[in-house]
Design an enzyme around this catalytic site. Structure first.
Site, mmCIF file in Angstrom:
data_model
loop_
_atom_site.group_PDB
_atom_site.id
_atom_site.type_symbol
_atom_site.label_atom_id
_atom_site.label_comp_id
_atom_site.label_asym_id
_atom_site.label_seq_id
_atom_site.Cartn_x
_atom_site.Cartn_y
_atom_site.Cartn_z
ATOM 1 C CG ASP A 175 -2.050 0.997 1.140
ATOM 2 O OD1 ASP A 175 -3.047 0.758 0.431
ATOM 3 O OD2 ASP A 175 -1.916 2.064 1.792
ATOM 4 C CE1 TYR A 303 -4.830 7.086 0.278
ATOM 5 C CE2 TYR A 303 -4.788 7.219 2.671
ATOM 6 C CZ TYR A 303 -4.732 6.474 1.517
ATOM 7 O OH TYR A 303 -4.565 5.110 1.591
ATOM 8 C CG HIS A 364 -4.054 -4.013 -0.185
ATOM 9 N ND1 HIS A 364 -3.442 -3.509 -1.309
ATOM 10 C CD2 HIS A 364 -4.050 -3.002 0.725
ATOM 11 C CE1 HIS A 364 -3.077 -2.255 -1.092
ATOM 12 N NE2 HIS A 364 -3.436 -1.915 0.138
#
Length: 387
Positions: A175, A303, A364
């Site tokens: 990630d 983010y 993931h």
């Protein structure tokens, strides 16, 4: 550096139980499944299990059984696990989680990676482990100032490894931890022996426009496009309004639970139940590390810092892709991840790839889902570096 021990006050656990018991549930639609988000009947059952059966104290004891520390680096308090191998020639390895993960992702691989002799492996494959919590996430949060993007975290990791006395080491990540590991290799190549990632985005825009892709590669590019189109709502929201989101997730444990559970379900091999891929208690320990530290908002700020580099950002011709790190790179590809790389595009962007693995299971969060495969691939990559 200061030794650290988790000791959550009972009052915080009592408050969590009270909030879970007083949840105000929305009206649900009769449509079954996950197409509109987390189904209410599933979430109610999981929240009740969290309130009445999950044992935080057992998870706390498991974390406290490992050596933990905090260090002030560039104005942030960084929490990390530091597990030295009993093998004197072990290779230092820094493992970086992403969102919505935590150091709890790696609990099942600590023993096999640090002490392979005790787990039926070759002692030559041993690693000294450094497992930090990202600034703004869990026990490293919240951050108190803006600017904590990929490069700043990578520089903090280089400083952390320097303070620990590791002059040659390997970064590994998935990630956003993969981005940080690649950035670290680029920033500190004289000390990075090689880098390993289990997440890599490849875009056909990185090619020369003349490629003809086979069915498998086309499927990967299609899945990436679908992710950007319909699976990236969380990313768009956290990249644009992280502060607003933080109010809801910090006040409601069920909101925090749903926000994280949805991603674990979508990004793992959870065709039927999420628990087919990820242990329920492990998942809740991960959620607890966000809830107890009130870091839903500060973790989302990452983010915002990286908005222009995200897959959801508008394409800008003037924004060139950063060069690949000048160190050997290993890539592990798991079939149920949110995005799988196309190898020839990856090799064009990262010419230092020396190790590439394709697995038939896992997603993931491979250290959680398939710890045996994860450990085996890191060992295989280490052997590649010795050739």
């Amino acid at each position: 550096m200061q030794p650290f021990r988790l000791e959550i006050p009972q009052a915080a656990l009592n408050d969590l139980g009270r909030r879970l018991g007083a949840t105000r549930w929305p009206d649900g639609l009769p449509e079954p499944g996950w197409s509109r988000g987390v189904p209410q009947d599933y979430l109610k059952e999981l929240a009740e299990y969290w309130r009445t059966e999950y044992d935080w104290r057992a998870a706390e004891a498991e974390l406290n059984a490992l050596a933990q520390f905090t260090a002030e680096i560039d104005g942030a308090r960084v929490h990390f696990l530091h597990v030295r191998s009993p093998e004197p020639d072990a290779v230092p390895l820094i493992l970086t989680h992403g969102w919505p993960g935590s150091v709890a992702e790696f609990l099942d691989v600590v023993g096999p990676l640090s002490d392979p002799r005790a787990h039926g492996g070759d002692p030559a494959d041993a690693f000294h482990l450094v497992i930090p919590s990202l600034p703004g996430f869990g026990l490293s949060g919240p951050t108190r100032e803006p600017g904590w993007g990929v490069e700043r975290i990578a520089r903090a990791w280089a400083e952390l490894m320097r303070r620990l006395g590791y002059t040659r080491y390997i970064p590994q990540g998935g990630d956003i931890g993969a981005w940080i590991s690649l950035a670290l290799a680029g920033l500190d190549p004289e000390h990075v022996r090689g880098a390993h990632v289990n997440f890599l985005i490849t875009d056909p825009a990185g090619g020369d426009g003349t490629e003809e892709f086979g069915p498998s590669d086309l499927d990967r590019l299609r899945r990436l496009a679908e992710f950007v189109e319909s699976g990236s709502g969380y990313m768009r929201l956290q990249a644009t309004r992280p502060q607003t989101l933080g109010y809801a997730l910090t006040d409601s444990p069920v909101a925090q639970l749903a926000w994280i559970v949805e991603k674990f379900r979508e990004w793992t091999a959870s065709a039927q139940a999420l628990e087919d891929s990820v242990d329920r208690d492990r998942l809740l320990t991960n959620v607890m590390l966000y809830w107890l530290t009130a870091t839903a908002g500060s973790s989302a700020q990452f983010y915002f810092e990286m908005a222009e580099a995200l897959p959801t950002a508008p394409a800008r011709p003037e924004r060139a892709a950063p060069p690949g790190p000048a160190v050997p790179l290993g890539v592990a590809v798991f079939p149920h991840d949110s995005a799988r790389p196309v190898r020839r595009l990856a090799e064009r962007a990262f010419p230092g790839i020396v190790h590439w693995s394709e697995f038939d299971r896992g997603g993931h969060f491979p250290a959680l889902e398939e710890p045996g495969l994860f450990v085996a691939d890191l060992r295989a990559f280490l052997r590649t570096l010795r050739c």
